[in-house]
Write an enzyme that holds these catalytic residues in place. Structure first.
Site, PDB file in Angstrom:
ATOM      1  N   SER A   1      -1.644   4.568  -1.962  1.00 30.74           N
ATOM      2  CA  SER A   1      -0.751   5.705  -2.218  1.00 30.74           C
ATOM      3  C   SER A   1      -1.579   6.980  -2.230  1.00 30.74           C
ATOM      4  CB  SER A   1      -0.073   5.543  -3.584  1.00 30.74           C
ATOM      5  OG  SER A   1       0.607   6.737  -3.936  1.00 30.74           O
TER       6      SER A   1
ATOM      7  N   TYR B   1      -0.926   4.018 -12.707  1.00 31.28           N
ATOM      8  CA  TYR B   1      -0.597   3.601 -11.330  1.00 31.28           C
ATOM      9  C   TYR B   1      -1.549   4.250 -10.330  1.00 31.28           C
ATOM     10  CZ  TYR B   1       2.117   3.797  -6.938  1.00 31.28           C
ATOM     11  OH  TYR B   1       2.513   3.737  -5.620  1.00 31.28           O
TER      12      TYR B   1
END
Ligand code: NAP
Length: 251
Positions: A146, A160
Site C-alpha cells: 500500500s 496497518y
C-alpha cells in the site's frame, strides 16, 4: 489438474482486489486457487464467474496468519491444481481508524499476523515449491502492499501502514535471496481503491471523501490494480524483481 495451465494462488481472492486479480489471471491462462478467510460465499461467486468464462479455479479457505492452515492450503493446491508458478500475497486487513495512543496490543498483533506473518509463511511455502533446491522450476510472487507504507496513515491506522512497510522490506530481501533460484518477487502499492476494506476501517465512504486530494481526482478500481499485479507475471517483466508499482492516482 490442468497440466497445460500455470497455477496461481491468490490469498484473499474472495473480494476486492484479490477477486479482480483471480479473474484476470484466469483470463491470462492460469488455474487459480481463490483463497478466502470467512466469506466462502464470495469466493464461490468468483470461482463461478471464472468457470462461466471458461477458466479453471477452486475456492479454498485458510487464515493466512495460521501456519497450519497455510501449509494445508499449499498442500491442497499441490494435489488439486499442481505445483504453483505464481503467488499473490493479497490478503490484508485494517481495523477501525484511531490514533496510536488508543491502540491495544491485541489489535496491533492481529494486523501484523495477517499482513506480515501471513505473507512470510505463504512466501516460504511458495519458495519450497518454486526453487530448484526443492525440485522446482522458478516462479514469481507479487505482494500487495500500500502507499500507506510511504505515507504512514496518521490518525487512521499507523499499525496497518507499518505492516505494509514490513511487507515492502520482505519484498526487497526475498527478491535478492531467491533471484538466483529463478524466482522473482515484486510488489504493487495501491492507493485509494474502491473496495469494502474502507468499511472495515469504519468509513465506507472514505474513497469519495479523499478523491479531491488525489492528483487524478478519483479513487482507483480493482481492475486497475489487477492489471499492474499481472504485469509482474508477464514475460515483459522477466528482468524485473525487487520492484514496486504504485497504482495510486499520483498520491
Ligand atoms: P477487502 O475488499 O477488504 O478484501 C480483503 C480480502 O482479504 C478478502 O478476500 C478477505 O477474505 C481476505 N482476508 C482477510 N483476512 C484474511 C486472512 N486472515 N486469511 C485469508 N484471507 C484473508 O480488501 P481489498 O481492499 O481488496 O485489499 C486487498 C489488499 O490490498 C490488502 O492487502 C490491502 O491492504 C491492499 N490495499 C487496499 C487498498 C484499498 O484502498 N482498498 C489500498 C492499498 C492497499 P474474506 O472475504 O473471506 O473475508
Amino acid at each position: 489438474m490442468h497440466p497445460s495451465k500455470k497455477v496461481m494462488i491468490v490469498t484473499g481472492g474472495s473480494r476486492g482486489i484479490g477477486a479482480a486479480v483471480a479473474r484476470l489471471a484466469s483470463r491470462r491462462g492460469y488455474a487459480v486457487c481463490v483463497n478466502y478467510h470467512r466469506r466462502r460465499d464470495a469466493a464461490d461467486d468468483v470461482v463461478r464467474a471464472i468457470q462461466a468464462d471458461g477458466g479453471h479455479a477452486i475456492a479454498m479457505g485458510a487464515d493466512v496468519s495460521d501456519e497450519a492452515q497455510v501449509v494445508q492450503l499449499f498442500e491442497r493446491v499441490d494435489r488439486e491444481l499442481g505445483r504453483i508458478d505464481a503467488l499473490v500475497n493479497n490478503a490484508g486487513v485494517l481495523e477501525t481508524q484511531m490514533r496510536v495512543e488508543d491502540m491495544d496490543a491485541a489489535r496491533i498483533t492481529r494486523i501484523l499476523h495477517t499482513n506480515v506473518v501471513g505473507p512470510l509463511l505463504c512466501c516460504r511455502e511458495a519458495v519450497r515449491r518454486m526453487s530448484p533446491r526443492h525440485g522446482g522450476q522458478g516462479g514469481a510472487i507479487v505482494n500487495v502492499s500500500s502507499v500507506a507504507a510511504r505515507l504512514g496513515s496518521p490518525g487512521e491506522y499507523v499499525d496497518y501502514a507499518a505492516s505494509k512497510g514490513a511487507l515492502d522490506t520482505l519484498t526487497i530481501g526475498l527478491s535478492k535471496e531467491v533471484a538466483a533460484d529463478g524466482i522473482r518477487v515484486n510488489s504493487v502499492r495501491p492507493g485509494t481503491i474502491y473496495t469494502e476494506m474502507h468499511a472495515s476501517g469504519g468509513e465506507p465512504g472514505r474513497v469519495d471523501r479523499l478523491a479531491s486530494a488525489i492528483p487524478l481526482q478519483r479513487g482507483g478500481t480493482v481492475d486497475e490494480v489487477a492489471g499492474a499485479v499481472m504485469w509482474f507475471f508477464s514475460d515483459e517483466a522477466g528482468y524485473t524483481t525487487g520492484s514496486f508499482i504504485e497504482v495510486s492516482g499520483g498520491k
